[in-house]
Structures are given as C-alpha cells and as structure tokens.
Design a protein around this motif. Structure first.
Motif, PDB file in Angstrom:
ATOM      1  N   SER A  24       0.863  -1.184   0.000  1.00  0.00           N
ATOM      2  CA  SER A  24       0.000   0.000   0.000  1.00  0.00           C
ATOM      3  C   SER A  24       0.899   1.234   0.000  1.00  0.00           C
ATOM      4  O   SER A  24       1.681   1.451   0.915  1.00  0.00           O
ATOM      5  CB  SER A  24      -0.920  -0.007   1.214  1.00  0.00           C
ATOM      6  OG  SER A  24      -0.157   0.063   2.391  1.00  0.00           O
ATOM      7  N   LYS A  26       1.480   5.433  -0.452  1.00  0.00           N
ATOM      8  CA  LYS A  26       0.807   6.680  -0.142  1.00  0.00           C
ATOM      9  C   LYS A  26       0.454   7.410  -1.441  1.00  0.00           C
ATOM     10  O   LYS A  26       1.117   7.231  -2.464  1.00  0.00           O
ATOM     11  CB  LYS A  26       1.703   7.551   0.729  1.00  0.00           C
ATOM     12  CG  LYS A  26       1.983   6.944   2.095  1.00  0.00           C
ATOM     13  CD  LYS A  26       2.727   7.889   3.006  1.00  0.00           C
ATOM     14  CE  LYS A  26       4.142   8.112   2.537  1.00  0.00           C
ATOM     15  NZ  LYS A  26       4.950   8.905   3.448  1.00  0.00           N
ATOM     16  N   ASP A  76       3.780  13.129   5.215  1.00  0.00           N
ATOM     17  CA  ASP A  76       2.736  12.229   5.682  1.00  0.00           C
ATOM     18  C   ASP A  76       1.443  13.029   5.790  1.00  0.00           C
ATOM     19  O   ASP A  76       1.325  13.933   6.630  1.00  0.00           O
ATOM     20  CB  ASP A  76       3.125  11.621   7.029  1.00  0.00           C
ATOM     21  CG  ASP A  76       2.141  10.573   7.484  1.00  0.00           C
ATOM     22  OD1 ASP A  76       1.350  10.087   6.642  1.00  0.00           O
ATOM     23  OD2 ASP A  76       2.155  10.234   8.678  1.00  0.00           O
ATOM     24  N   LEU A  77       0.474  12.716   4.958  1.00  0.00           N
ATOM     25  CA  LEU A  77      -0.766  13.478   4.924  1.00  0.00           C
ATOM     26  C   LEU A  77      -1.588  13.339   6.201  1.00  0.00           C
ATOM     27  O   LEU A  77      -2.394  14.202   6.525  1.00  0.00           O
ATOM     28  CB  LEU A  77      -1.608  13.050   3.724  1.00  0.00           C
ATOM     29  CG  LEU A  77      -1.025  13.372   2.357  1.00  0.00           C
ATOM     30  CD1 LEU A  77      -1.923  12.836   1.256  1.00  0.00           C
ATOM     31  CD2 LEU A  77      -0.822  14.857   2.182  1.00  0.00           C
ATOM     32  N   ASP A  78      -1.372  12.248   6.947  1.00  0.00           N
ATOM     33  CA  ASP A  78      -2.137  12.034   8.171  1.00  0.00           C
ATOM     34  C   ASP A  78      -1.699  12.963   9.297  1.00  0.00           C
ATOM     35  O   ASP A  78      -2.442  13.163  10.253  1.00  0.00           O
ATOM     36  CB  ASP A  78      -2.013  10.581   8.626  1.00  0.00           C
ATOM     37  CG  ASP A  78      -2.624   9.627   7.614  1.00  0.00           C
ATOM     38  OD1 ASP A  78      -3.573  10.036   6.908  1.00  0.00           O
ATOM     39  OD2 ASP A  78      -2.147   8.480   7.515  1.00  0.00           O
ATOM     40  N   THR A  79      -0.508  13.521   9.194  1.00  0.00           N
ATOM     41  CA  THR A  79      -0.020  14.403  10.254  1.00  0.00           C
ATOM     42  C   THR A  79      -0.451  15.854  10.054  1.00  0.00           C
ATOM     43  O   THR A  79      -0.268  16.662  10.960  1.00  0.00           O
ATOM     44  CB  THR A  79       1.515  14.348  10.339  1.00  0.00           C
ATOM     45  OG1 THR A  79       2.059  14.793   9.093  1.00  0.00           O
ATOM     46  CG2 THR A  79       2.000  12.947  10.647  1.00  0.00           C
ATOM     47  N   SER A  81      -2.871  18.769  10.146  1.00  0.00           N
ATOM     48  CA  SER A  81      -4.132  19.021  10.838  1.00  0.00           C
ATOM     49  C   SER A  81      -5.031  19.927   9.998  1.00  0.00           C
ATOM     50  O   SER A  81      -4.590  20.568   9.037  1.00  0.00           O
ATOM     51  CB  SER A  81      -3.870  19.674  12.200  1.00  0.00           C
ATOM     52  OG  SER A  81      -3.389  20.989  12.017  1.00  0.00           O
ATOM     53  N   ASP A  82      -6.277  19.969  10.403  1.00  0.00           N
ATOM     54  CA  ASP A  82      -7.254  20.805   9.712  1.00  0.00           C
ATOM     55  C   ASP A  82      -6.900  22.279   9.871  1.00  0.00           C
ATOM     56  O   ASP A  82      -7.082  23.073   8.958  1.00  0.00           O
ATOM     57  CB  ASP A  82      -8.651  20.515  10.263  1.00  0.00           C
ATOM     58  CG  ASP A  82      -9.738  21.161   9.458  1.00  0.00           C
ATOM     59  OD1 ASP A  82      -9.677  21.081   8.213  1.00  0.00           O
ATOM     60  OD2 ASP A  82     -10.663  21.748  10.056  1.00  0.00           O
TER      61      ASP A  82
END
Length: 158
Positions: A24, A26, A76-79, A81-82
């Motif tokens: 998988s 990214k 890393d797109l998960d880190t 924040s909005d």
C-alpha cells in the motif's frame, strides 16, 4: 400454478475474491511515480531536438522536479491538521473571488471598448454564459471564505 418470477428468484453466486494490493503506497508516492513515468520519456524524446542551451535548462528542470517530488512524497498526509490547512483554503477562496471579479472587469472592458455597438440587452444576451461563469467562480470563493469564517478555532492552552 407458479406465479413467482424466475428472474427474481435468488441464484447462487460464487464469492469471488479480488486480489489485494501487496504494497500500500501513499497517494503522494503514486503522484511522484506517475509524474516521473510521464515526464522521463518526454524529456528523453525532446532532448535530441533541443538546442544545447535549452537542453541543459530542460535537464536541470527535470532533475529539480525529481527532487521536489521526492520531498513531496515524504510528507505524511495524516499528520497535517485541519487548522494547518486553513491558510491554504483562505488563499484559494480569495483567489476564486479575485479571479472572478477580474474576469468580469475584463469582460466589461471588452464589451465597452471593442463591442460598443451592442446595447446592454444585446451584451447580456450574447455574453451571459461567460458572465455566469465568472460570477459563479466568485460565489464559490465567497462560500469557501464563509465556511472558513464559521469554522471553530481550536482553543489555545494557557
């Protein structure tokens, strides 16, 4: 008599299992690899026909693109924040509003200078489509800005 339709009767189906991807990756890595697969053959095709000075700049730009996409793939797109994306969303909203307003101004300038023989009604009748596009772009930008204004701000710790 059998009144039940045979088309609606349940038919046994085999459960087909699809192959799962083994690795998988990214999304930014996929973007980097896809862009490289498209760019490298294009650069290799164009280099022999370019003049030497332009060829060197073209190769430098291609290597710069490799480096830039390598850095981009490490994000890393998960880190993210909005709250960190707030400034980007505001900038895009302002760009939409500004571009829509600028294009309406250009359209009016065009109509008044190059098409003065048209009355106001004829101008609207012939150029309504462009006008609607530019107004819609500005309205979309205003919606983006309004959404950002109503979004709650995170509370800061004292």
């Amino acid at each position: 008599m059998d009144f039940e339709s045979k088309a609606n009767a349940p038919t046994p189906t085999d459960n087909i299992e699809f192959a799962q991807p083994t690795i998988s990756r990214k999304p930014l890595e996929l973007l980097r690899d896809t862009e490289a697969l498209l760019r490298r053959p294009t650069v290799a095709t164009l280099l022999p026909i370019l003049p030497p000075k332009l060829r060197n700049k073209f190769q430098a730009t291609s290597s710069l693109a490799d480096d830039s996409f390598k850095e981009l793939a490490e994000i890393d797109l998960d880190t993210i924040s909005d709250f960190e994306l707030r400034h980007a969303r505001i900038s895009v909203g302002l760009s939409f509003v500004g571009f829509g307003a600028l294009m309406i101004l250009v359209l009016l300038l065009y109509l008044n200078t190059l098409r003065p023989e048209l009355s106001t009604g004829e101008q609207i009748r012939q150029y309504w489509y462009q006008y609607i596009w530019f107004v819609s772009l500005g309205v979309a930008g205003m919606f983006m800005l309004g959404r950002e204004a109503m979004r709650p701000m995170p509370r800061r710790r004292k």
